[in-house]
Write an enzyme that holds these catalytic residues in place. Structure first.
Site, PDB file in Angstrom:
ATOM      1  N   TYR A 441      -3.245  -4.197  -0.316  1.00 50.43           N
ATOM      2  CA  TYR A 441      -2.898  -3.078  -1.198  1.00 50.43           C
ATOM      3  C   TYR A 441      -1.772  -3.426  -2.171  1.00 50.43           C
ATOM      4  O   TYR A 441      -1.154  -4.486  -2.091  1.00 50.43           O
ATOM      5  CB  TYR A 441      -2.620  -1.796  -0.434  1.00 50.43           C
ATOM      6  CG  TYR A 441      -1.508  -1.724   0.599  1.00 50.43           C
ATOM      7  CD1 TYR A 441      -0.477  -2.633   0.682  1.00 50.43           C
ATOM      8  CD2 TYR A 441      -1.512  -0.651   1.502  1.00 50.43           C
ATOM      9  CE1 TYR A 441       0.527  -2.500   1.621  1.00 50.43           C
ATOM     10  CE2 TYR A 441      -0.518  -0.512   2.453  1.00 50.43           C
ATOM     11  CZ  TYR A 441       0.507  -1.448   2.508  1.00 50.43           C
ATOM     12  OH  TYR A 441       1.496  -1.304   3.441  1.00 50.43           O
ATOM     13  N   GLU A 442      -1.573  -2.505  -3.113  1.00 52.67           N
ATOM     14  CA  GLU A 442      -0.633  -2.709  -4.225  1.00 52.67           C
ATOM     15  C   GLU A 442      -1.015  -3.953  -5.045  1.00 52.67           C
ATOM     16  O   GLU A 442      -0.165  -4.669  -5.559  1.00 52.67           O
ATOM     17  CB  GLU A 442       0.801  -2.833  -3.687  1.00 52.67           C
ATOM     18  CG  GLU A 442       1.876  -2.461  -4.701  1.00 52.67           C
ATOM     19  CD  GLU A 442       1.833  -0.982  -5.095  1.00 52.67           C
ATOM     20  OE1 GLU A 442       1.922  -0.702  -6.305  1.00 52.67           O
ATOM     21  OE2 GLU A 442       1.703  -0.132  -4.210  1.00 52.67           O
ATOM     22  N   GLY A 443      -2.319  -4.182  -5.172  1.00 50.78           N
ATOM     23  CA  GLY A 443      -2.826  -5.351  -5.886  1.00 50.78           C
ATOM     24  C   GLY A 443      -3.039  -6.487  -4.907  1.00 50.78           C
ATOM     25  O   GLY A 443      -2.080  -7.013  -4.334  1.00 50.78           O
TER      26      GLY A 443
END
Length: 592
Positions: A441-443
């Site tokens: 997550y978060e890229g």
């Protein structure tokens, strides 16, 4: 599982002896009157107490119970609401928030240590205040004064929470194709309609209101990412006097059943003509969202570090107590049937790898946080610009390398326990499961690698990279002979990274596939080299003190291990980069 203890001694070493952060604060007028070494020490001490005492004990029970969903309502595990109230009442949700709206106003380098502590104690719990802090950051930097005054005080106080609503079922990394709509209303508000998925803390029972930041498109918006706007969409409407009104037209359709972070509610959020308020300018939503991205991506890297630290604390306790076989050189614990497993070379390899990666990661995350503080608070334009470009360069490394190393670290911790590491009651398998999401997550880490290689290296023509390379070379040039065992291999590592950077820059001119083909291995070479710089700085701070305190002797021994056994990984990784992209395209899709 060992009881969690905040690594305050190491945090103080990094802040006060390696980086001398109080000197930086004294140079920044906005911080000079807010924080000093004593204030920072007191804050970290209190954070250590609340995280170890109130939050860590809920880690396993929270994983066992998880969150539950019932007709749109989400219940967090037993003890979470009370622990969140304790955490909020201590001011920890707003530790880095603007004092103008009730925040503590601490620099990011202090916030980073607090984040590590709360995430080591309980990653699922730590996600709730993290998302609130991220939402606050975007509101503070882009919303109108009216919206700031209306929402920030209660969010910093932990009375209201925040969420970030970006991803949609068909649009993850590619936000330009989102479908959520925002229709302008006569009163200046907007009606928001659409579905968002993977929304951390989208619904829960910890606070009386949740303030969603939602990416959406106006009817006449340009196609792609240039047509995205950002909106505040409260769960419960807020009246002009600050009191709560009617529930907004939104709800949680379900929660995800996940591999890890089970006590963190990951929600499907449905917006059915919900009332929202524009943050910043129309069609500039991604700009507002990216304000918090550098902070949040560093925060995810710190989550990985935090899990590695928790795993190490349990592994070292177990390795000192568990007896199996005799040491290769003969019995050590002659009064026992076997020796503790810490005598065995392979166990030491794993423990030292964990220790070296954790302590290197703590120094590196603190270094990046200091650049964020410098970029935000420095009144010298050139200094602020350099720091801002360093942040841009190092953020994808902090997110991806710290979390990749964290998975290795937590797996080592599990392995040290042997069969017990696979058993739930010992706690190590939860850390592996929880850690896995930090790479996604978060890229995703693949996207972070592309960002580093494509935007930050190739996109800047290598100019961002030059800031760090020049700093490291200046350190090497200033090092005296006592540091040779660290500075010389560091110099060679930087030279290797210089050559690798030039190679990719050159090859990318004629073959765009080279950027993606090189990106992951390149980021790892970069990460190991950056950690080598951190370890050289730590060795400099410890040299000459090893006779006074076992802490410094341990630090130097770990530094020597890092340079001897971990830094050499850059050579195989560099060879992979220079193998080029050709072998990736030898098969067509049907041949896979």
């Amino acid at each position: 599982m060992a009881d969690y203890q905040a690594p305050l001694r190491d945090m103080r070493f990094v802040l006060n002896e390696v980086f001398e952060v109080s000197k930086l604060w004294a140079e920044l007028p906005a911080l000079a009157e807010v924080v000093d070494a004593d204030t920072a020490s007191a804050i970290l001490e209190e954070a250590g107490k609340v995280t170890a005492g109130s939050i860590a004990p809920l880690n396993r029970s929270g994983d066992e119970e998880g969150c539950s969903w019932d007709n749109g309502a989400v219940k967090t595990p037993a003890g979470f609401p009370e622990a969140y109230q304790t955490y909020a009442e201590g001011g920890w949700v707003g530790v880095g928030g603007s004092p103008e709206f009730g925040g503590m106003g601490m620099p990011k380098v202090i916030g980073a240590q607090v984040e590590e502590m709360v995430n080591s104690a309980n990653l699922s719990f730590g996600l709730y205040p993290m998302l609130t802090a991220g939402a606050c950051l975007s509101i503070l930097n882009h919303a109108s004064e009216e919206l700031k005054a209306q929402y920030l005080p209660n969010m910093y106080a932990g009375v209201w929470a925040g969420s970030m609503c970006l991803t949609e079922p068909h649009a993850g990394t590619d936000l330009g194709i989102i479908r959520t709509k925002a229709e302008p209303q006569a009163d200046g508000s907007y009606k928001i309609s659409g579905t968002k998925i993977f929304i951390t803390g989208g619904e829960h029972d910890l606070t009386e209101n949740i303030i969603h930041l939602v990416l959406a498109k106006l009817p006449d918006a340009p196609a792609g990412p240039k047509g995205i706007s950002l909106f505040i969409v409260p769960k419960v409407m807020v009246n002009a006097d600050g009191s709560l009104g009617d529930k907004n037209a939104l709800g949680c359709g379900s929660i995800e059943h996940k591999m890890g972070i089970k006590a963190s509610a990951t929600c499907v959020m449905n917006f059915d003509g919900a009332t929202g308020y524009l943050v910043g300018e129309v069609n500039k939503g991604l700009n507002a969202m990216f304000t918090m991205m550098n902070y949040e991506r560093l925060g995810v890297g710190i989550q990985g570090l935090a899990l590695g630290e928790r795993s190490y604390q349990s592994a070292i306790e177990y390795a000192r107590e568990r007896i199996q076989s005799r040491a290769p050189t003969g019995p050590v614990a002659k009064d026992k049937a076997a020796d503790p497993i810490i005598v065995h070379p392979d166990v030491r390899r794993m423990l030292l790898t964990m220790k070296a990666l954790n302590e290197g990661g703590r120094a590196f995350s603190s270094y990046v946080a200091m650049q964020l503080d410098t970029a935000k608070y420095s009144e010298d334009k050139d200094t602020a610009k350099r720091a801002d470009e360093l942040v841009a360069l190092l953020t994808p490394v902090a997110k991806a390398f710290l979390t990749d190393m964290a998975l290795e670290t937590t797996v080592h911790g599990q392995q040290i326990f042997g069969g017990h590491g696979f058993i739930r009651e010992w706690g190590q398998e939860q850390l592996v499961r929880d850690c896995r999401i930090t790479q996604i997550y978060e890229g995703t880490n693949g996207i972070q690698s592309l960002d580093l290689m494509g935007r930050k290296i190739v996109g800047s023509g290598g100019s961002y990279y030059k800031h760090l390379a020049d700093e490291i070379k200046a350190f090497v040039a200033s090092a005296d002979a006592s540091l040779d065992e660290f500075s010389k291999p560091l110099a060679a590592a930087v030279q290797n990274l210089d050559e690798l950077t030039a190679w990719v820059l050159d090859r990318a001119k004629s073959n765009p596939n080279e950027i993606g083909a090189a990106s992951v291995e390149y980021l790892h070479v970069f990460g190991y080299t950056a950690y080598a710089y951190m370890w050289a700085l730590m060795a400099r701070a410890a040299l000459g003190k090893e006779g006074q305190d076992e802490f410094y002797a341990s630090k130097l021994g770990t530094a020597r291990f890092y340079f001897a056994r971990l830094l050499p990984r850059i050579h195989s990784l560099s060879a992979s980069v220079k193998a080029g992209s050709e072998s990736l395209y030898l098969l067509d899709a049907a041949q896979f």
